[in-house]
Write a protein that holds these residues in place. Structure first.
Motif, PDB file in Angstrom:
ATOM      1  N   MET A  28      71.338 -13.668  10.730  1.00 56.95           N
ATOM      2  CA  MET A  28      71.818 -14.798  11.541  1.00 56.95           C
ATOM      3  C   MET A  28      71.133 -16.058  11.038  1.00 56.95           C
ATOM      4  N   THR A  29      71.698 -17.174  11.465  1.00 60.82           N
ATOM      5  CA  THR A  29      71.157 -18.461  11.038  1.00 60.82           C
ATOM      6  C   THR A  29      70.979 -19.325  12.271  1.00 60.82           C
ATOM      7  N   VAL A  30      69.827 -19.963  12.341  1.00 59.96           N
ATOM      8  CA  VAL A  30      69.464 -20.679  13.558  1.00 59.96           C
ATOM      9  C   VAL A  30      69.193 -22.146  13.244  1.00 59.96           C
ATOM     10  N   GLU A  62      74.027 -18.938  14.737  1.00 59.33           N
ATOM     11  CA  GLU A  62      75.303 -18.633  14.102  1.00 59.33           C
ATOM     12  C   GLU A  62      75.216 -17.263  13.468  1.00 59.33           C
ATOM     13  N   VAL A  63      76.181 -16.409  13.837  1.00 61.81           N
ATOM     14  CA  VAL A  63      76.176 -15.091  13.249  1.00 61.81           C
ATOM     15  C   VAL A  63      77.614 -14.697  12.921  1.00 61.81           C
ATOM     16  N   VAL A  64      77.813 -14.307  11.691  1.00 61.35           N
ATOM     17  CA  VAL A  64      79.152 -13.890  11.259  1.00 61.35           C
ATOM     18  C   VAL A  64      79.236 -12.379  11.414  1.00 61.35           C
ATOM     19  N   VAL A 100      80.638 -14.241   1.319  1.00 59.23           N
ATOM     20  CA  VAL A 100      80.139 -13.794   0.020  1.00 59.23           C
ATOM     21  C   VAL A 100      78.612 -13.746   0.091  1.00 59.23           C
ATOM     22  N   ARG A 101      78.047 -12.722  -0.517  1.00 58.85           N
ATOM     23  CA  ARG A 101      76.595 -12.678  -0.631  1.00 58.85           C
ATOM     24  C   ARG A 101      76.223 -13.266  -1.985  1.00 58.85           C
ATOM     25  N   VAL A 102      75.428 -14.277  -1.970  1.00 59.48           N
ATOM     26  CA  VAL A 102      75.117 -15.008  -3.207  1.00 59.48           C
ATOM     27  C   VAL A 102      74.446 -14.101  -4.237  1.00 59.48           C
TER      28      VAL A 102
ATOM     29  N   ALA E   6      77.469 -22.759   2.927  1.00 60.13           N
ATOM     30  CA  ALA E   6      76.559 -21.944   2.127  1.00 60.13           C
ATOM     31  C   ALA E   6      75.164 -22.022   2.711  1.00 60.13           C
ATOM     32  N   ILE E   7      74.560 -20.853   2.859  1.00 64.30           N
ATOM     33  CA  ILE E   7      73.171 -20.818   3.305  1.00 64.30           C
ATOM     34  C   ILE E   7      72.346 -20.394   2.105  1.00 64.30           C
ATOM     35  N   ILE E   8      71.450 -21.261   1.663  1.00 60.23           N
ATOM     36  CA  ILE E   8      70.741 -21.010   0.403  1.00 60.23           C
ATOM     37  C   ILE E   8      69.240 -21.212   0.566  1.00 60.23           C
ATOM     38  N   LYS E  34      66.966 -22.092   9.941  1.00 53.92           N
ATOM     39  CA  LYS E  34      66.076 -20.947   9.767  1.00 53.92           C
ATOM     40  C   LYS E  34      66.955 -19.711   9.691  1.00 53.92           C
ATOM     41  N   GLY E  35      66.669 -18.862   8.728  1.00 56.08           N
ATOM     42  CA  GLY E  35      67.514 -17.691   8.544  1.00 56.08           C
ATOM     43  C   GLY E  35      66.794 -16.398   8.836  1.00 56.08           C
ATOM     44  N   TYR E  36      67.576 -15.466   9.358  1.00 56.58           N
ATOM     45  CA  TYR E  36      67.050 -14.135   9.605  1.00 56.58           C
ATOM     46  C   TYR E  36      67.928 -13.174   8.818  1.00 56.58           C
ATOM     47  N   PRO E  57      62.804 -20.511   6.269  1.00 55.90           N
ATOM     48  CA  PRO E  57      63.512 -21.778   6.039  1.00 55.90           C
ATOM     49  C   PRO E  57      64.652 -21.618   5.031  1.00 55.90           C
ATOM     50  N   LYS E  58      65.802 -22.136   5.388  1.00 59.64           N
ATOM     51  CA  LYS E  58      66.979 -22.112   4.512  1.00 59.64           C
ATOM     52  C   LYS E  58      67.662 -23.464   4.598  1.00 59.64           C
ATOM     53  N   MET E  59      68.547 -23.710   3.676  1.00 62.36           N
ATOM     54  CA  MET E  59      69.382 -24.904   3.722  1.00 62.36           C
ATOM     55  C   MET E  59      70.815 -24.468   3.953  1.00 62.36           C
ATOM     56  N   ILE E  86      66.267 -11.012  -3.090  1.00 62.77           N
ATOM     57  CA  ILE E  86      66.716 -10.927  -1.707  1.00 62.77           C
ATOM     58  C   ILE E  86      66.498 -12.256  -1.001  1.00 62.77           C
ATOM     59  N   GLY E  87      67.457 -12.622  -0.141  1.00 63.39           N
ATOM     60  CA  GLY E  87      67.337 -13.873   0.577  1.00 63.39           C
ATOM     61  C   GLY E  87      68.070 -15.032  -0.079  1.00 63.39           C
ATOM     62  N   ASP E  88      68.848 -14.741  -1.108  1.00 61.70           N
ATOM     63  CA  ASP E  88      69.557 -15.816  -1.801  1.00 61.70           C
ATOM     64  C   ASP E  88      70.586 -16.496  -0.911  1.00 61.70           C
ATOM     65  N   GLY E  89      71.085 -15.749   0.089  1.00 62.42           N
ATOM     66  CA  GLY E  89      71.945 -16.394   1.070  1.00 62.42           C
ATOM     67  C   GLY E  89      73.398 -15.960   1.027  1.00 62.42           C
ATOM     68  N   LYS E  90      74.199 -16.674   1.808  1.00 65.59           N
ATOM     69  CA  LYS E  90      75.602 -16.307   2.011  1.00 65.59           C
ATOM     70  C   LYS E  90      76.477 -17.529   1.850  1.00 65.59           C
ATOM     71  N   ILE E  91      77.752 -17.226   1.617  1.00 64.81           N
ATOM     72  CA  ILE E  91      78.749 -18.291   1.662  1.00 64.81           C
ATOM     73  C   ILE E  91      79.855 -17.836   2.602  1.00 64.81           C
TER      74      ILE E  91
HETATM   75  N1  ADP Z   1      75.722 -12.293   9.478  1.00 67.16           N
HETATM   76  C1  ADP Z   1      75.162 -13.464   9.196  1.00 67.16           C
HETATM   77  N2  ADP Z   1      75.571 -14.566   9.860  1.00 67.16           N
HETATM   78  C2  ADP Z   1      75.024 -15.766   9.609  1.00 67.16           C
HETATM   79  N3  ADP Z   1      74.050 -15.939   8.695  1.00 67.16           N
HETATM   80  C3  ADP Z   1      73.593 -14.877   8.008  1.00 67.16           C
HETATM   81  C4  ADP Z   1      74.111 -13.600   8.228  1.00 67.16           C
HETATM   82  N4  ADP Z   1      73.474 -12.736   7.410  1.00 67.16           N
HETATM   83  C5  ADP Z   1      72.580 -13.457   6.709  1.00 67.16           C
HETATM   84  N5  ADP Z   1      72.642 -14.745   7.064  1.00 67.16           N
HETATM   85  C6  ADP Z   1      71.866 -15.833   6.481  1.00 67.16           C
HETATM   86  O1  ADP Z   1      71.654 -15.575   5.114  1.00 67.16           O
HETATM   87  C7  ADP Z   1      70.267 -15.579   4.779  1.00 67.16           C
HETATM   88  C8  ADP Z   1      69.947 -14.592   3.689  1.00 67.16           C
HETATM   89  O2  ADP Z   1      70.210 -13.284   4.113  1.00 67.16           O
HETATM   90  P1  ADP Z   1      69.295 -12.038   3.674  1.00 67.16           P
HETATM   91  O3  ADP Z   1      69.859 -10.825   4.360  1.00 67.16           O
HETATM   92  O4  ADP Z   1      67.889 -12.345   3.913  1.00 67.16           O
HETATM   93  O5  ADP Z   1      69.440 -11.919   2.107  1.00 67.16           O
HETATM   94  P2  ADP Z   1      70.683 -11.734   1.185  1.00 67.16           P
HETATM   95  O6  ADP Z   1      71.540 -12.936   1.351  1.00 67.16           O
HETATM   96  O7  ADP Z   1      70.090 -11.653  -0.185  1.00 67.16           O
HETATM   97  O8  ADP Z   1      71.372 -10.503   1.606  1.00 67.16           O
HETATM   98  C9  ADP Z   1      69.594 -15.302   6.092  1.00 67.16           C
HETATM   99  O9  ADP Z   1      68.293 -15.869   6.097  1.00 67.16           O
HETATM  100  C10 ADP Z   1      70.506 -15.959   7.107  1.00 67.16           C
HETATM  101  O10 ADP Z   1      70.227 -17.349   7.197  1.00 67.16           O
END
Ligand code: ADP
Ligand code: ADP
Ligand code: ADP
Lengths: 112, 485, 485, 485, 112, 112
Positions: A28-30, A62-64, A100-102, E6-8, E34-36, E57-59, E86-91
């Protein structure tokens, strides 16, 4: 897939987070935001100047999620975030076309 | 330099005559201050204010959450202001004037409103014939009276109403601080002591009894702990144990913060905490070296001890943390520094630098253990560790002073005014005296504080509502926020 | 006031007899400290600590990114603590005691653990017959030993592991700082010098050789640079060039920060930097005016020079910036102030205020040029410009002192103890001596530091991993964050 | 201690002879400074710099919005730097040297570039025969010259261009500050006064007229307000009324901030404001107690008054706020403290502690009323309340000094050098004299400042464009930001 | 039109920005969040108290693009933001109905 | 229901808020963001280092409105936020499926 956006009271963040992870939602993202609504703000006074501060600190989560998890997620959030007092916040659900996962390039449900 | 050898005076008085005569050449002329002493005492007073505001305010403020920052600053600032005012009205008099029947416990009101004091009035130091302007002495002691109650508020941080603080602080100063300061520090002064000793020594056989009675009267004109012979150079007992146990009572009676143990409550700005700790260190030179009341070698000794014990305690805490938790932290270093400062306070003019080094190491490790292991095990919410650092550090210092003052360990020993030289040192006796004084303070301040908290609770209540506590005391109590970035 | 006229003593000694006799009326009585001097030295020591923590810590801390703020504070704070401890154990002795065979380079261990020092011990100032409590002198010099290595860490900011700092700092103090301090500042003192000169002057013809030998022995009982005649009032060489070149070596050997030149690395809080710069200024009065070791006209001269050079350098840097980049900046002003403080340090008790004004202007412009144009051209990552400000500013000051000390330029000249008056001034000779001392320091500290960095690298490594560096040293090294707003 | 009894000298001179003779035992020998006085004056100068940077800079900086923080710091810092430089070039001379024809209004250029001053030069204090190193006196007075114009910039905060500040500050110092300082504080000094009085008293009948003429010449060798007999211990008039009215003019002429009254403009960091207020308090001890020019009982009196009035005013403001608005605020407490400091400034060496208490309470309430009710009613944008706190507080202090100096009210009265004792006190006359001096300052500074603002406006303009003002002066004027978290 | 979110990792912001502008995308909006997720946080210790900090912390970059640019944009972001760790983020890609430029009132594709 | 997202100049926040409440829209959520667009940034200089800062402070206002209020809301925002100068910002409208009020569990239009 859907984006579930919840605006909650800041001190409820930890409870909501664990409620969601209990559902198996791993990400999730906060964002720290300021909310305006029925909950009234306060007045700040600095020497001669008074300011009515109507925006209150809130947390936006925000959670997808896969479409079929929306209901569970919404319920979990409500349960965790409710205090019963004005200003508890809102949940909005909106459509997401792709994810998409980056790191891996995985897409959609396997990306979240 | 506080000491308590009066009860041994009579025995030694014969041998002391010559020395005393030499030390008091011109009895007829009132001594005038040495400007070097005055310069140092003015500086020291300014330094102690610096310790408190901004020093202590920032040290504490940095440790609370953003929403309570301003309330923390306000509580410390308010405390300083209210004490300055009541100090000149009646506080100085209660602490440092002759108290008649209750003189063992508290002073009188003869100096209320600073009656009779002018720029030419002087106060005695610890050297016979050496004086400083009384206003300088009043200022210096005022800053001690101000910082002590300010230390307490850290225990109840983030959850005690401002109105409760406003009521509690002057009550506590009146019923706890002024009496304790009187009990530990008030005495007749070197000149009266030396005079009486001389009269006794030179008294004709038929006048011996009268001279002895006069001598006894001078010895009895002192606070209780002073009469016992307790030594507390700059206030380990009066300031730190005193406030530390009061804070402990406050933490218990006010109760835990909403969310304590469940929500994260990290310090909002360790930057501020470090600034505060550094200013405490800098200002503490005024506190400790100023307590010599002269710009002397003893003041310089107090200063070097304040350097060494502080540094050693900071390093000790960091090292202990490194072993216990894997990483040395800045908060650990800063906390250790304060623990070292606290512990060296009573010893600063008595111990040698190597003694101070050891004292610092012990205080650093012990306080670290109190503030993590013990506190977590017991589960009380002493928010800013006033008990763990000030009370425990103060006790270590008070007892340690009894040990390290020993000339055999590089200490200065205790000066005997009747003999005009340093007395033989009985470490066991001194440690027992120190322990007695620690107990006196723990009981007086512990019980007194508990009563006062209860009174204040009955009158205005101690805590805001839960929602208000969540919103933060800054907005609720003061209608403003510390930061609007 | 440090000076080096000993080698000219013999020649002048005849004429000096009378003056010396007058200046030393009562040789038999050990001098006691003037309390005004003591008051000032205690104050000065507190001020120099204020310079370092919180001063320097904030000046540096404000310039790094948020994620490294705490590590910066910690490195400075740790440095102060460890130095305080080793100073009383062996540092003071290595720097300021007689060193036997190696006396030209380093002191001995006769004062290790501050052996034999009591509150009554005194240290000589630069005036014959004027002393201060030795503890005060030890405190004052301790603060110099503490700030100097703390200056170095700015060069390697944001990327050097805490464990490497923990190892490097005490090594550097031991092998670089204590020797350099000894070489530049250690001497036999005014009283021995004047005594020897007098004996020589009054010696009967058959005793001349012996008296001359005694005189030579006194002259030789001094550090290398002192024997050369180098002058360094408050440590331009010992403190600034010394740390500046060490920092430069560190920046080269540790390497550039990850992202250097590609990512923006703006200062996270120029507010903190300004607080730090202001406290440096305030504390530097203790540093410079305290170096007179007396509350004298010379101290007042050092103070006014410290005002004027600093202000002039700040204005000069801002103005240069205005021309070079279009806008005068606060960071420029603060950096200029520090450059001015650095440059005036060795000159503060020798130059006149107008000399200080010129020195400040030169330092402001030159250091600005070094920290922008030259540094960018060469591409090294001296993160907080320790080299550009302290080494370059220190060199300007050291050489400038040789020029501005000239009485012809409003300077004080150099006092000749044997003649009891200011000596004739040979500017060319003095500038050459100053340059020699600069070179000695650059080589000793440059080579020494390079070796020590290499040793530390071999033992624990200098840098964290790239990911750790990205996460920031606060979390990685200390497990805490500077701010949790 | 500034006083103005010269005009009454002639009348009293007969009775004074004996006292004067006793007070001046050794006329032939030039007095040398007491090191205690020197130590204190060096310390005091450092404290006043601390007041200004970082003190005032933070007090002001915390009150503006983030985007203007740095510009606020820069304006204060720049002011200090430029004043330090012009002070040694011509400022000291204009303020504190004999001014020939215009001596009632301004000094001359005989001491420009500090010509003729060496480390051995001395300046007289207020006691006959007591001197301090002139460099120390110059440093101390320099810090006063620096803080006064720095106070002004608060009025025009957040909207005045840096280039306008750069031009205005030196002009204002030259045409307003140096003359006012000269008018209120310049006099021939105690030794000349006492000498002339003695000559007059002992003059043979035929020499009376000449002696009287000499006496008159000495009396006339003083600034205008000093000749009137105005008393201003540490600068209530010279510093606070002077800068307060200039700030008021600035606020009017520069105009209101964009968005004033419509947008919220809360202080961006009350934490910084509290740090600043606390450092102002600490530093103000140098300001007030330093103004005694000696480490004396009078200095201690000034210190205790500075404690008490400040605390009382802070409490008074908070209490007034509690009643008027429901909550006591930290900003209120800090503002009250500054109001108390301002009001006690002229009175600090004259009033007794109880007088200071009353003065503080009055200042706290009155300034609170000015800064909220009156300011809001009138609608001018004095951004940081320079007028409401410094001008109003200064006037209360100046008039209050006339009342509270009365020995009948616990004050010290005014020392009469010819009589060698405190003179009879005529409160009405003194209050009138004080009021005259207030008016002189209001007119001179008010008109002078208005002219200078107009000149600066014509030359470079006062304000940036609206968009630039919205973006903030930090980026627009200096190209940097205070924080990059 | 689509909203690409994009969360990066924060230090990748500059690279992503230039990758997008290289595509001719002239505007974007960035939020500190902030990302979880799978990427683990760290433990902070303050005297006796230990806190597990699970939010990192994420952008968050939000850019509204014409529907036909989505693919290019997503690819550009992936290329610029990937570190492989790990943690590269999502689009996330989601629908946008309208866009308006405040200054001119222009709408939709000409507004972005 | 629709989500109206407006990115505006920070000092226009108060005017936009009152324009929206005048329409009877009782709630909104605001985030501090950084915007990149046609409006040029500035250069910051710190000693030897120059940084071009291309992201400018903006405010993002999010307000969920019934579909039929979208037009009014957009117009109100434009009116309040326009200065006519570059950088005034954008408004995006996107779909929302559901809304829930945490306190009461009310859904959709009655939740906002
Ligand atoms: N289901 C989700 N909804 C919204 N944001 C998400 C979701 N899953 C991950 N994120 C965001 O993406 C970031 C990276 O995710 P993470 O699981 O740590 O690594 P990776 O992207 O490499 O799988 C998280 O810190 C969060 O901000
Ligand atoms: N229409 C809306 N669009 C976006 N956010 C909203 C809207 N209405 C409310 N919010 C958000 O929800 C928060 C809580 O709303 P509020 O009306 O105060 O209480 P409640 O949720 O109990 O009705 C607000 O502070 C705001 O952040
Ligand atoms: N395509 C986009 N996607 C998301 N946000 C955008 C986009 N284009 C612009 N923005 C946002 O709008 C703000 C204003 O855009 P800009 O091009 O500077 O001016 P204008 O709105 O006047 O055209 C930007 O700072 C950015 O926050």
């Amino acid at each position: 897939m859907k984006l579930v956006t919840a605006i909650i009271k800041p001190f409820k963040l930890e409870e909501v987070r664990s409620a969601l992870t209990d559902l198996g939602l791993q990400g999730m993202t906060v964002t720290e935001v300021k909310g305006y609504g029925r909950q009234r703000g306060h007045t700040e006074i600095y020497r001669g100047a008074e300011y009515v501060v109507s925006f209150l600190p809130k947390m936006k989560i925000e959670v997808v999620v896969p479409a079929n998890s929306v209901e569970k997620a919404v319920e979990a959030i409500i349960r965790a975030a409710r205090t019963g007092q004005i200003g508890d916040g809102k949940i909005f659900v909106s459509p997401v076309d792709h994810a998409v996962r980056v790191r891996t390039g995985e897409t959609d449900e396997s990306a979240i | 330099m506080k000491h308590g050898l009066l009860r041994r005076l009579a025995a030694l008085v014969g041998a002391a005559t010559l020395a005393a005569l030499i030390a008091t050449p011109a009895l007829a002329v009132a001594p005038t201050p040495n400007k070097g002493d005055t310069a140092w005492m003015l500086t020291a007073s300014a330094l102690v204010l610096l310790m408190t505001v901004p020093g202590l305010a920032l040290f504490y403020g940095g440790l609370v959450r953003t929403k309570n920052m301003l309330s923390m600053l306000m509580q410390v600032f308010f405390t300083v202001c209210i004490i300055c005012v009541i100090w000149v009205i009646y506080g100085y008099s209660l602490a440092f004037s002759e108290g008649g029947t209750f003189n063992s416990f508290v002073g009188g009101l003869s100096k209320a409103f600073l009656a009779g004091i002018t720029p030419d009035s002087t106060a005695e130091t610890f050297s016979d014939g050496v004086v400083i302007p009384e206003y300088a002495y009043i200022c210096f002691q005022m800053t001690f009276a101000a910082i002590t109650p300010a230390l307490i508020v850290g225990s109840m941080a983030e959850r005690m109403k401002f109105s409760a603080i406003v009521l509690f602080i002057p009550l506590w100063a009146t019923f706890v601080y002024f009496p304790i300061a009187h009990m530990v520090w008030y005495w007749a002064g070197p000149s009266a002591t030396v005079q009486a000793a001389k009269s006794l020594a030179s008294a004709a056989p038929d006048a011996k009894a009268a001279a002895q009675a006069a001598m006894d009267a001078v010895s009895a004109n002192a606070g209780l702990a002073f009469q016992w012979g307790a030594i507390d150079f700059a206030g380990g007992t009066v300031v730190h144990i005193n406030s530390g146990i009061a804070g402990f009572m406050g933490a218990l009676l006010v109760g835990k913060r909403v969310g304590f143990g469940r929500e994260a409550m990290p310090p909002h700005s360790l930057t501020m905490t470090l600034i505060g700790a550094a200013l405490l260190w800098v200002g503490w030179f005024g506190f400790n070296a100023g307590s010599a009341l002269e710009a002397s070698g003893t003041a310089a000794l107090a200063m070097i001890n304040t350097f060494v014990a502080t540094a050693a305690a900071a390093l000790a805490w960091m090292l202990a943390e490194k072993f216990a938790k894997g990483k040395p932290s800045l908060l650990g270093g800063a906390s250790g520094a304060v623990a070292g400062l606290v512990a060296v306070t009573p010893a600063s003019g008595y111990a040698g630098p190597m003694g101070a080094l050891v004292l610092g190491i012990v205080a650093g490790v012990a306080c670290m253990f109190m503030c993590s292991a013990v506190k977590n095990a017991m589960g009380y919410d002493d928010a800013l560790d006033v008990f763990g650092v000030h009370c425990i550090g103060g006790i270590i210092g008070a007892i340690g002073t009894g040990i390290l003052a020993s000339p055999a360990l590089g200490g200065t020993g205790i000066f005997d005014y009747s003999a005009g030289k340093v007395a033989d040192y009985d470490m066991v006796a001194q440690v027992i005296t120190q322990a007695k004084t620690v107990c006196l303070t723990l009981v007086w301040s512990g019980v007194g504080s508990a009563i006062l908290f209860t009174v204040v609770k009955a009158l205005v209540g101690l805590r805001p509502g839960t929602d208000q506590e969540r919103e933060g005391l800054d907005l609720v109590d003061h209608g403003e926020r510390a930061y609007n970035y």
